[in-house]
Scaffold this active site. Structure first.
Site, PDB file in Angstrom:
ATOM      1  NE  ARG A 172     103.344 -20.921   7.355  1.00  0.00           N
ATOM      2  CZ  ARG A 172     103.366 -21.711   6.285  1.00  0.00           C
ATOM      3  NH1 ARG A 172     104.272 -21.544   5.347  1.00  0.00           N
ATOM      4  NH2 ARG A 172     102.477 -22.653   6.129  1.00  0.00           N
TER       5      ARG A 172
ATOM      6  CD  GLU B  41      99.790 -28.845  -3.396  1.00  0.00           C
ATOM      7  OE1 GLU B  41      98.679 -29.010  -2.846  1.00  0.00           O
ATOM      8  OE2 GLU B  41     100.672 -28.108  -2.925  1.00  0.00           O
TER       9      GLU B  41
ATOM     10  CG  HIS C 267     102.842 -23.427  -2.113  1.00  0.00           C
ATOM     11  ND1 HIS C 267     102.740 -22.146  -1.612  1.00  0.00           N
ATOM     12  CD2 HIS C 267     102.395 -24.259  -1.135  1.00  0.00           C
ATOM     13  CE1 HIS C 267     102.255 -22.200  -0.381  1.00  0.00           C
ATOM     14  NE2 HIS C 267     102.039 -23.468  -0.065  1.00  0.00           N
TER      15      HIS C 267
ATOM     16  CG  ASN D 237     101.498 -33.798   2.162  1.00  0.00           C
ATOM     17  OD1 ASN D 237     102.530 -33.559   2.795  1.00  0.00           O
ATOM     18  ND2 ASN D 237     100.686 -32.857   1.734  1.00  0.00           N
TER      19      ASN D 237
ATOM     20  NE  ARG E  68     103.550 -30.554  -0.555  1.00  0.00           N
ATOM     21  CZ  ARG E  68     102.584 -29.691  -0.359  1.00  0.00           C
ATOM     22  NH1 ARG E  68     101.394 -30.104  -0.019  1.00  0.00           N
ATOM     23  NH2 ARG E  68     102.802 -28.401  -0.520  1.00  0.00           N
TER      24      ARG E  68
END
Ligand code: ADP
Length: 408
Positions: free
Chosen positions: A249, A387, A189, A16, A101
């Protein structure tokens, strides 16, 4: 270079890659469904002061190496170091593939794909859709191909799981020619949601065809409406900015605010990007921290307000997604905040009481798998996401399918 003995089990490297860090894990196991991570770690400080750290399956630190001042190895050298270290550490293991990823698959990639020169070129075309992430994903794939050209690589996309969404969930109400250019809602996601979609029916087979809202609440946060394990709507859209407030965010914001900031305060694209990606969310509202733990531990009123704003918007989106898919049979909490914050789960559930959601305070505190009260119409779960495991499964799946088609 990594060891390649003919004995021992196959290993899959999962990567990742971010702007200055690269997280990795190595999975081993008899089959794609029995994979277990044997080491996890990261290379941080890429480009400035790189540091390599790794832990074993029991989370004990087994490597910690920093490069001397003046040395500044690039990505290929760092990946070389990683591969050598894997070879030395996992003796007898055969590294058979690497899975990455990749944040954006655009409209082209609806499933994991074997990385080739053509695929890399196609991914380059997607950089404008995810300029902060995609270039680093691609750089890691190119560097690994340079260091170890014969190692098969597979790209696994955060957007792919949402390709099942109906047209109305994917489309902004803007002129069609802009939609045709790719300005549409993709969602993110996806690897996390896909893992939950597999895991939930194992825990609760009666929910295999259910209407489920999954709340992936981490430093980035989104929610997904799933029907029978398929994504039908999600809160993130064209970018990972939409939806609920996050660490830094804002989540959904009236686009008129951006026009106002540009016209009246002279904001340019770079300033807007900084505001929206790095200065807003929990950090902006609290003025203290982007980390939910800090906010929960603070007695400053602005910290409590930030947490409340977060929970308000998460609950609002659960209801919106239930409306979007026409039902709510279960709610799942996952990722850093969703798995760990008793307070956030309790507040969100409280706000959803009118929809038949009620949680058991003791089960919630104990972080049980099923935290709903006996009389809750809607069962509520905590399911730790994974993940990396999803990427390892996909990667070995793609490699196995290729081997099968070669044999046919
Ligand atoms: P990401 O993968 O998006 O970087 P994670 O899913 O790892 O994020 O979530 C990280 C966040 O989880 C942290 O920023 C922190 O706010 C939150 N978190 C972790 N542990 C706890 C806890 N015990 N209580 C509340 N929040 C927590």
């Amino acid at each position: 270079m990594a060891a390649h003995s003919n004995s021992g089990s196959d290993a899959c490297l999962v990567i990742n890659a971010g702007s200055s860090s690269l997280k990795f894990s190595v999975f081993q196991g008899g089959s794609a469904t029995e994979l277990e991570p044997v080491v996890t770690g990261q290379i941080s400080g890429i480009g400035t002061a790189p540091r390599f750290e790794a832990k074993d399956a029991a989370r004990h630190k087994i490597a910690d190496h920093s490069w001397a001042a003046g040395e500044n190895p690039g990505r290929p050298e760092l990946l070389h170091h990683l591969l050598d270290w894997i070879g030395d550490t996992l003796k007898g293991a055969t590294l058979v593939a690497a899975g990455h990823r990749v944040v954006h698959g655009g409209t082209r990639f609806s499933a994991p794909v074997r990385v080739t020169a053509t695929v890399l070129d196609q991914l380059e075309e997607l950089i404008p859709l995810a300029p902060l992430h995609e270039p680093h994903n691609i750089a890691a794939m190119r560097a690994l191909a340079q260091v170890y050209p014969s190692l098969p690589q597979v790209a696994c996309f955060d957007t792919a799981f949402h390709q099942t969404q109906p047209w109305q969930s994917q489309t902004f109400a803007i002129p069609r020619e802009l939609t045709a250019e790719g300005i549409r809602r993709y969602g993110f996601h996806g690897l996390s949601y896909e893992y939950i979609a597999h895991r939930l029916p194992q825990m609760a087979p009666e929910l295999a065809n259910a209407h489920v809202v999954v709340c992936h609440l981490g430093s980035g946060a989104s929610l997904c409406a799933m029907r029978a394990g398929h994504s039908v709507d999600t809160t993130m859209g064209f970018t990972a900015l939409d939806g609920v407030p996050m660490g830094t965010r804002p989540g959904a914001i009236d686009p008129g605010v951006l026009i106002y900031l540009m016209r009246e305060k002279g904001y340019g694209a770079d300033e807007l990007e900084k505001l929206l990606y790095h200065k807003s969310g929990m950090l902006g509202v609290s003025g203290l921290s982007n980390d939910m733990r800090d906010l929960e531990n603070s007695d400053h009123p602005a910290a409590a307000e930030a947490v409340e704003l977060f929970c308000h918007n998460v609950a609002k989106q659960v209801a919106a997604l239930a409306g979007s898919m026409g039902g709510l049979d279960a709610v799942v909490f996952t990722a850093g905040v969703g798995e760990n914050s008793t307070l956030v789960r309790a507040r969100v559930a409280e706000k959803l009481g009118w929809l038949g959601v009620s949680i058991d305070a003791a089960a919630n505190r104990a972080k049980a798998t099923r935290i709903s009260a006996q009389d809750s119409r809607v069962p509520v779960f905590i399911i730790p996401t994974d993940e990396e495991r999803m990427i390892a499964r996909h990667t070995l799946g793609v490699i196995a399918a290729e081997a099968l088609s070669r044999a046919a």
